[in-house]
Design a protein around this motif. Structure first.
Motif, mmCIF file in Angstrom:
data_model
loop_
_atom_site.group_PDB
_atom_site.id
_atom_site.type_symbol
_atom_site.label_atom_id
_atom_site.label_comp_id
_atom_site.label_asym_id
_atom_site.label_seq_id
_atom_site.Cartn_x
_atom_site.Cartn_y
_atom_site.Cartn_z
ATOM 1 N N PRO A 24 11.691 7.398 6.030
ATOM 2 C CA PRO A 24 12.398 6.288 6.687
ATOM 3 C C PRO A 24 13.609 5.849 5.863
ATOM 4 O O PRO A 24 13.569 5.856 4.640
ATOM 5 C CB PRO A 24 11.353 5.171 6.747
ATOM 6 N N TYR A 25 14.651 5.484 6.530
ATOM 7 C CA TYR A 25 15.868 4.950 5.903
ATOM 8 C C TYR A 25 16.489 5.910 4.876
ATOM 9 O O TYR A 25 17.060 5.485 3.891
ATOM 10 C CB TYR A 25 15.586 3.591 5.256
ATOM 11 N N TYR A 28 19.920 5.372 3.273
ATOM 12 C CA TYR A 28 20.145 4.250 2.367
ATOM 13 C C TYR A 28 19.676 4.526 0.941
ATOM 14 O O TYR A 28 19.942 3.748 0.039
ATOM 15 C CB TYR A 28 19.428 2.992 2.877
ATOM 16 N N MET A 88 17.495 1.466 -2.861
ATOM 17 C CA MET A 88 18.221 1.655 -1.602
ATOM 18 C C MET A 88 19.402 0.690 -1.564
ATOM 19 O O MET A 88 19.285 -0.447 -2.001
ATOM 20 C CB MET A 88 17.282 1.400 -0.431
ATOM 21 N N PHE A 90 22.175 -1.005 1.002
ATOM 22 C CA PHE A 90 22.447 -1.262 2.410
ATOM 23 C C PHE A 90 23.939 -1.523 2.568
ATOM 24 O O PHE A 90 24.419 -2.625 2.349
ATOM 25 C CB PHE A 90 21.594 -2.424 2.915
#
Length: 157
Positions: A24-25, A28, A88, A90
């Motif tokens: 997931p993600y 990022y 991560m 953003f």
């Protein structure tokens, strides 16, 4: 032994994840490299000062059971830890906000007591759990000590 194993563990600076696993993600993740078959993700670890033996003994009293030697040893080396932390960024945030997400969180003596209390409190809300505690002298047969990234726990029995 526990101290040596933990020392070896925190030397690991890369988490290899097969490309067949959906991350997931992924866009990022700050420190990630792609190989032919894996994602190589840069990780960090955070350890805390060890618990005093009196804190461990006090917690065992609250839980009304003894810890396995390995867990008591682990808590005496690090009273809580964040392992395999992924940073991560953003970019959609105007400040370039960062988050550090640990894959495993070893709970401190205080956090173990809090989780145990939450579970006992929840037992009053669910009849079958409440019945279990009544049959087992108000004591759980397992105690969570490590929070996993997916919201589950590792526990000892």
């Amino acid at each position: 032994m526990t101290r040596d194993r933990l020392r070896e563990l925190v030397k690991l600076k890369t988490l290899s994840v097969p490309k067949t696993v959906q991350i997931p993600y992924i866009g990022y993740i700050e420190n990630i490299k792609e190989t032919q078959s894996t994602w190589e993700i840069g990780v960090t670890h955070r350890l805390f000062p060890g618990a005093k033996s009196s804190d461990i003994t006090k917690l065992e009293g609250v839980l009304r059971q003894s810890f396995p030697k390995q867990l008591a040893d682990l808590l005496s080396v690090t009273n809580g830890a964040e392992l395999f932390c992924v940073t991560m960024t953003f970019s959609s945030s105007p400040t370039g906000e960062k988050a550090v997400n640990p894959r495993y969180v070893i709970l401190s003596t205080t956090a173990i007591a809090e989780r145990y209390a939450e579970i006992l409190e929840g037992a009053n809300e669910f009849e079958e759990i409440h019945d279990y505690f009544e049959q087992h002298d108000g004591r759980m047969s397992y105690v969570p000590f490590c929070l996993l990234r997916d919201g589950n726990y590792l526990a000892f029995h």
